[in-house]
Enzyme design. Structure first.
Site, short mmCIF file in Angstrom:
data_model
loop_
_atom_site.label_atom_id
_atom_site.label_comp_id
_atom_site.label_asym_id
_atom_site.label_seq_id
_atom_site.Cartn_x
_atom_site.Cartn_y
_atom_site.Cartn_z
CG HIS A 108 -1.82 1.18 1.30
ND1 HIS A 108 -3.03 1.22 0.63
CD2 HIS A 108 -1.68 2.37 1.91
CE1 HIS A 108 -3.59 2.40 0.85
NE2 HIS A 108 -2.81 3.11 1.63
CB CYS B 176 -6.03 -8.16 -11.89
SG CYS B 176 -5.65 -9.90 -11.66
#
Length: 545
Positions: A185, A477
């Site tokens: 992240h 993805c």
């Protein structure tokens, strides 16, 4: 200056004084036993509620992906299962409240780490919530990003999403972490904010006398100094302007879609302008369940995620679980090497009824929501497996079936697999760790999991070529798609859609619009010919200059 290296994950060079993100609080002791266990247990829920309220207040001040991150973390703090388990630790074992929260949260985190992949990355979030609740119980400031009074370079062991969600880019010059990897992240957020970032810098916290730092997010170099370093912010591009249409400068379509795993993720991705969803992880519906959720329960949960994308494409991944991702109702037993065992679609070969019920629920949610739903299976290795899955998808009334390519064998058999299904989507995170035999959660191996590794790009090129020759879509993805510089390379290699965290959507869409497809194809050729990730990045920048 002392020089360290890590993996550069967000471009740019910056320097300035360092600010250290505090490590978690010390492990709370198991003694003394509370004199009134019931009263001690009763302290836990108010502490958790207070943490959640603080996070909700932060969420109210931001929008989009940051809002979703903070709200998700707040919901985690209020998780009834976590609170109940901690309370039981107090009443049955006479543990102090802080220790009970510590042990209960660690149990949840261990289960997520055992799940591997995306779920393993969520273990850091549980630890973050744990530390915030413990700090509230002790009445002390929670660990995390300090209040910055001047522009600074942040040094941290790792950063939880809630630590970074509402960072002020005017005060944060760069991010440097000792742990983490290129798909973390931290990497995604840093790129979205235009902040240079380097992760997996081993030893960066071992220089307590350093007061300044120079960070190069391109090369991965970090220089620490015991003297003042002048403040220099990275040159930031003008505010991203994207018209919401995923295409290259000459009009070649490349859909820019989102990876989601909850209703909050979906709402944030829609607000960011995503053209749809390229990966809907359905595991959230199963994780806390002792028994398999019923079809109607699943249908309602999936509808919440599909609803924001009515009339738009959504690719739903079927349950990705197994011996390495344990779920109580599956009871897969022990395996000597579960990461290479019965997981993903392989579970359905022995228990097809679980897959069939999920497909029924997905079909129902698709009808309820109006989204254009496709379904894909994880952990597919052969064309025969792909054909078996496609047959069950169509029997459930869903018209488009695809598979994920995350096993090297599937990449090498892309032509045969594409002949059996309607599309494929490349899971670069898992494909990289299988290609390089490098656990994506191991910081010491972060460089091998760099999505710029030429060997990985060469496999992607093979898949893209098969897609072009058969006239079938090839998506990406994995979080490789969230890098605006790499996005054009992936398009040049044959990717027809790119799926990523919602925060990365505008920057990737804008980057694709900067050059015609022929230029991206030349850049891709340069990356394929490079000897290592750093040279691949450099070659692509030169090709796009």
């Amino acid at each position: 200056m002392s020089r360290l290296t890590g993996v550069g994950v967000s471009s740019g060079r910056a320097s300035g004084p360092v600010a250290r993100v505090a490590d978690p609080l010390p492990e709370p002791p198991a003694t003394p036993a509370p004199t009134d266990p019931s009263a001690e247990a009763a302290r836990i829920r108010p502490a958790a509620d207070a943490v959640a309220e603080q996070l909700f207040q932060r969420a109210a001040r931001v929008e989009g992906d940051a809002k979703a991150v903070l709200e998700t973390t707040a919901a985690m703090a209020m998780d009834p299962a976590l609170i109940s388990q901690a309370e039981q630790q107090v009443t049955t074992r006479s543990l102090p409240a802080a220790r009970a929260v510590f042990e209960a949260a660690n149990g949840f985190a261990d289960a997520l780490r055992a799940a591997g992949g995306y779920m393993a990355e969520r273990a850091r979030d549980v630890q973050d919530v744990r530390d915030r609740i413990i700090a509230e119980l002790h009445g002390v400031t929670p660990p995390g990003v300090p209040e910055l009074e001047r522009p600074s370079v942040l040094l941290a062991r790792d950063l939880a999403p809630a630590d970074t969600a509402d960072l002020d880019p005017a005060l944060v010059l760069a991010l440097v972490t000792e742990e983490g990897g290129p798909t973390s992240h931290t990497a995604i957020l840093a790129r979205a904010l235009g902040i240079p970032a380097v992760v997996a810098v081993r030893g960066v916290l071992g220089s307590p006398d350093a007061i300044g730092a120079v960070v190069d997010g391109d090369s991965g170099a970090v220089e620490l100094s015991e003297q003042d370093v002048p403040v220099q912010a990275a040159e930031r591009a003008a505010a991203v302007e994207w018209n919401g249409v995923g295409e290259t400068a000459d009009g070649e379509p490349v859909k820019v879609v989102a990876n989601v795993g909850s209703g909050a993720d979906a709402s944030a991705a829609a607000a960011a302008g995503a053209q749809g969803v390229g990966l809907f992880r359905t595991e959230f519906c199963y994780l806390a369940a002792d028994d398999e959720p019923g079809v109607e329960t699943q249908r309602a949960a999936y509808h919440e995620v599909l609803a924001p994308f009515a009339g738009k494409p959504v690719v739903v991944r079927t349950l990705d679980a197994g011996a390495d991702k344990p779920l109580a109702f599956l009871d897969m037993g022990d395996e000597p090497n579960p990461a290479l065992g019965v997981r993903g679609l392989r579970v359905a070969f022995d228990r097809p009824e679980v897959l069939d019920r999920q497909l029924t629920a997905i079909a129902g949610a698709a009808a309820d929501s109006g989204a254009e739903v496709s379904v894909m299976a994880p952990m597919v290795a052969t064309a025969a497996e792909a054909a078996w899955f496609a047959e069950r998808v169509r029997a459930a009334g869903l018209s488009r079936a695809g598979v994920m390519i995350e096993i090297p064998a599937a990449a090498l058999s892309a032509r045969e697999i594409l002949a059996a299904v309607d599309f494929v989507s490349i899971g670069t995170n898992d494909l990289a760790q299988y290609v390089f035999a490098a656990d994506r959660m191991a910081g010491a191996l972060a460089e091998l999991n760099d999505p710029w590794q030429p060997a990985l790009l060469r496999l992607i090129e093979m898949i893209g070529r098969a897609g072009r020759e058969l006239g079938k879509p090839v998506g990406v993805c994995g979080e490789a798609a969230s890098d605006p510089l790499l996005a054009g390379v992936l398009a040049g290699l044959g990717a027809t859609s790119l799926s990523m965290a919602g925060a990365a959507v505008p920057a990737v869409g804008a980057a694709l619009a900067e050059h015609p497809m022929a230029t991206f194809q030349k850049a891709a050729e340069a990356a394929l010919a490079a000897a290592d990730p750093a040279k691949a990045r450099e070659a692509v920048r030169t090709a796009l200059a």
